[in-house]
Design an enzyme around this catalytic site. Structure first.
Site, short mmCIF file in Angstrom:
data_model
loop_
_atom_site.label_atom_id
_atom_site.label_comp_id
_atom_site.label_asym_id
_atom_site.label_seq_id
_atom_site.Cartn_x
_atom_site.Cartn_y
_atom_site.Cartn_z
N ASP A 1 99.03 59.11 64.49
CA ASP A 1 98.06 59.86 64.98
C ASP A 1 97.64 59.13 66.41
O ASP A 1 98.37 57.87 66.28
CB ASP A 1 96.36 59.06 63.94
N LYS B 1 90.46 60.34 75.42
CA LYS B 1 91.28 58.93 75.83
C LYS B 1 92.37 58.98 76.96
O LYS B 1 93.20 58.26 77.18
CB LYS B 1 92.01 58.09 74.81
N HIS C 1 93.07 52.92 62.25
CA HIS C 1 91.37 53.53 63.24
C HIS C 1 90.91 53.56 61.67
O HIS C 1 91.32 54.65 60.86
CB HIS C 1 91.59 54.40 63.86
N CYS D 1 86.54 49.49 64.85
CA CYS D 1 86.91 50.93 64.05
C CYS D 1 88.56 50.51 63.19
O CYS D 1 88.92 51.39 62.55
CB CYS D 1 86.81 52.01 63.93
N GLN E 1 95.54 56.76 70.49
CA GLN E 1 96.27 55.88 71.59
C GLN E 1 97.58 55.74 72.39
O GLN E 1 98.43 54.66 72.47
CB GLN E 1 96.11 54.38 70.74
N1 PLP Z 1 92.80 56.81 66.16
C1 PLP Z 1 93.13 55.89 66.57
C2 PLP Z 1 94.01 54.83 67.00
C3 PLP Z 1 92.05 55.61 67.83
O1 PLP Z 1 92.02 54.59 68.70
C4 PLP Z 1 90.88 56.01 67.71
C5 PLP Z 1 89.46 56.00 68.75
O2 PLP Z 1 89.22 54.93 68.62
C6 PLP Z 1 90.26 57.18 66.72
C7 PLP Z 1 91.91 57.35 66.09
C8 PLP Z 1 89.19 58.62 66.92
O3 PLP Z 1 89.15 58.69 68.04
P1 PLP Z 1 87.70 60.15 68.45
O4 PLP Z 1 86.83 59.31 68.13
O5 PLP Z 1 87.75 60.47 69.58
O6 PLP Z 1 87.87 60.86 66.86
#
Ligand code: PLP
Length: 406
Positions: free
Chosen positions: A200, A226, A123, A364, A203
Site C-alpha cells: 500500500d 496524495k 490503514h 483510520c 503514503q
Molecule cells: N492507505 C494509507 C496508508 C493511507 O494513508 C490512506 C489514506 O489516508 C489510504 C490507504 C486510503 O487512501 P484513499 O482514501 O485515497 O483510498
C-alpha cells in the site's frame, strides 16, 4: 539541490489565503495534498478543449481524449517503472485498489483456512477488505506487531509464515506514524517462500522513488490525490502473471470482449479491470501531477521533506509534556503527537483558529491507536511546499494551547 520553495508555493493557488484572519499553514498533507496549477489546468483543459468519452469513439475529440488517457497510463508505468503499461489499472484510489485485489485475487487464490498477513500499523483500507474476506471465505488474518518506536517486529514475521500463508499486504509508509517499512527485505523474505506481496503505497509515492521491478512486489497501490493529483483516481499495479489469472472486479462496459445472453467473454488487461467510463480527467490530471513531481525530482522532494521532519521533530521535542508517536529510524515527514492530556480534538480546533491545519483523531488506524492505548493523536504532515516558518508557527501555536490548558 536546494529547492526554491517560494517558487513552488506560487504554483499552489490555494495556499495563498487567510484562515480565521491568519495565513493558512496547511500541514495535513498525509490526508490529501494541494494541487499545483499545472494539475488544475490539465483537468480544466479536458473539459474546455477535448472532453469526450474514451475508447470506441471514431470522432476527433474521442481520439484525443483516449490518447491522453492512455498516455497517462504510460506516464504512471514509467513513474513506478512497471514492465508493461497493461499492468497499470486505473481505480478510484488506494481503497478501491485493495478491495479489488481482496476480491479478485481472493476469488482465485484464497480458500478457507488460508492466511493473509498484514501489520498493526495499517490503514483501515488495508484491514477491512481482508476482514470481509475472512467472513466471506473463512480465511484468517495475522498481524505483524510493532515495537514502541512504531517499527515492524520482523523477527515475529519469520514465526508467522505457514504453509497456508498466501499473501502479505503491507503499507510502504505508515500514515499515522510516518514509519518507512523495510519492504524490500520483507518482499525478499516472502518470495523465498513463494508468497506474493501487496504494498500500500498511499503514503509513499509522493515521498520516495518507487521502482516496482526493483522491489519485485506483486502489487503496488496508491491514490492520485496524495500525489498532488486529483481526487477519485488511483492506481493498482499488478504483475501480469497475477492480473491475468484474477477474475474481474466489476462487470459492465469496457471490461468485456463479447456479450450475449449465452455467455460473455472478458477483455484483456488492463481493460478487464476497468468497467464503465473511467475517470479520464482524473487520470490526465494524475499524469500532470507526475510530470510536476518528476520535474522537481522525487529525491529532491524527499531530501527537503526530511529536513522539515528533522527541524520539526527537534522543535516539537522542546515543548513540555510533548509525546511523539512514531520514532522509527526510517521516517517520512509525518509527526504524530499528544501534549500532556490535552485532547487531540481540542488541540486541532485551537490550532485551526490560528490558521494551522492539522489532522486529529485515529487517522483510520484504530488498531494502531489501541496498540498505544490512546484515542488518537494530532498529526502534522509536511509536503514540498511547507516551510520552516510554518513549523515555527505550529510550535508557537502548540505552546499557546498548552498554556491555555494549564
Ligand atoms: N492507505 C494509507 C496508508 C493511507 O494513508 C490512506 C489514506 O489516508 C489510504 C490507504 C486510503 O487512501 P484513499 O482514501 O485515497 O483510498
Amino acid at each position: 539541490m536546494s529547492l526554491d520553495i517560494q517558487k513552488i508555493r506560487n504554483d499552489f493557488p490555494i495556499l495563498d489565503q487567510q484562515v480565521h484572519g491568519k495565513p493558512l499553514a496547511y500541514l495535513d498533507n498525509a490526508a490529501t495534498t494541494q494541487k499545483p496549477r499545472q494539475v488544475i489546468d490539465a483537468v480544466n483543459d479536458v473539459y474546455t478543449k477535448y472532453n469526450s468519452n474514451i475508447h470506441r469513439g471514431v470522432h476527433h475529440l474521442s481520439n484525443v481524449c483516449t490518447q491522453a488517457f492512455e498516455d497517462a497510463r504510460v506516464k504512471v508505468q514509467k513513474f513506478i517503472n512497471a514492465e508493461h503499461s497493461h499492468e497499470v489499472i486505473f481505480t478510484r484510489g488506494t481503497t478501491e485498489s485493495v478491495n479489488l485485489i481482496a476480491h479478485s485475487f481472493g476469488d482465485v487464490f484464497l480458500k478457507e483456512g488460508d492466511e493473509v498477513i498484514v501489520s498493526q500499523l495499517e490503514h483501515h483500507s488495508n484491514i477491512v477488505p481482508w476482514q470481509m474476506l475472512e467472513q466471506r471465505k473463512g480465511i484468517s488474518l495475522n498481524v505483524i506487531p510493532i515495537n514502541d518506536k512504531g517499527e515492524l517486529m520482523l523477527e515475529e514475521l519469520d514465526e508467522m509464515f505457514t504453509e497456508k500463508t498466501k499473501l502479505v499486504a503491507l503499507a510502504h509508509i505508515s500514515n499515522a506514524l510516518g514509519t518507512i517499512n523495510p519492504i524490500k527485505t520483507i518482499i525478499d523474505k516472502c518470495h523465498q517462500r513463494d508468497i506474493p506481496v501487496m504494498i500500500d503505497g498511499a503514503q509513499a509515492v509522493q515521498h520516495v522513488s518507487v521502482d516496482v521491478q526493483a522491489l519485485d512486489c506483486d502489487f503496488y497501490v496508491f491514490s492520485g490525490h496524495k500525489l498532488y493529483g486529483p481526487t477519485g483516481i488511483g492506481i493498482l499495479y499488478g504483475k501480469e502473471k497475477w492480473l491475468d489469472q484474477m477474475t474481474p472486479y466489476q462487470g459492465g462496459g469496457e471490461m468485456i470482449q463479447t456479450v450475449s445472453f449465452e455467455g460473455t467473454t472478458f477483455n484483456e488487461l488492463p481493460f478487464k479491470f476497468e468497467a464503465g467510463t473511467p475517470d479520464y480527467s482524473g487520470a490526465i490530471g494524475l499524469a500532470a501531477a507526475i510530470d510536476y513531481v518528476t520535474h522537481i525530482g522525487v529525491d529532491n522532494i524527499a531530501a527537503y521533506e526530511h529536513e522539515l521532519l528533522v527541524y520539526g521533530t527537534d522543535k516539537l521535542e522542546t515543548i513540555p509534556q510533548m509525546n511523539i508517536y512514531g520514532t522509527a529510524a526510517e521516517k517520512a515527514s509525518v509527526i504524530s503527537f499528544l501534549v500532556g492530556n490535552i485532547h487531540p480534538y481540542d488541540m486541532g480546533m485551537m490550532l485551526d483558529k490560528m490558521g494551522i491545519a492539522v489532522r486529529t483523531g485515529h487517522h483510520c488506524a484504530q488498531p494502531l491507536m489501541q496498540r498505544y492505548n490512546i484515542p488518537g493523536t494530532v498529526r502534522a504532515s509536511f509536503a514540498v511546499y511547507n516551510t520552516r516558518e510554518e513549523i515555527d508557527r505550529l510550535v508557537e501555536g502548540i505552546l499557546k494551547v498548552s498554556q491555555l490548558f494549564g
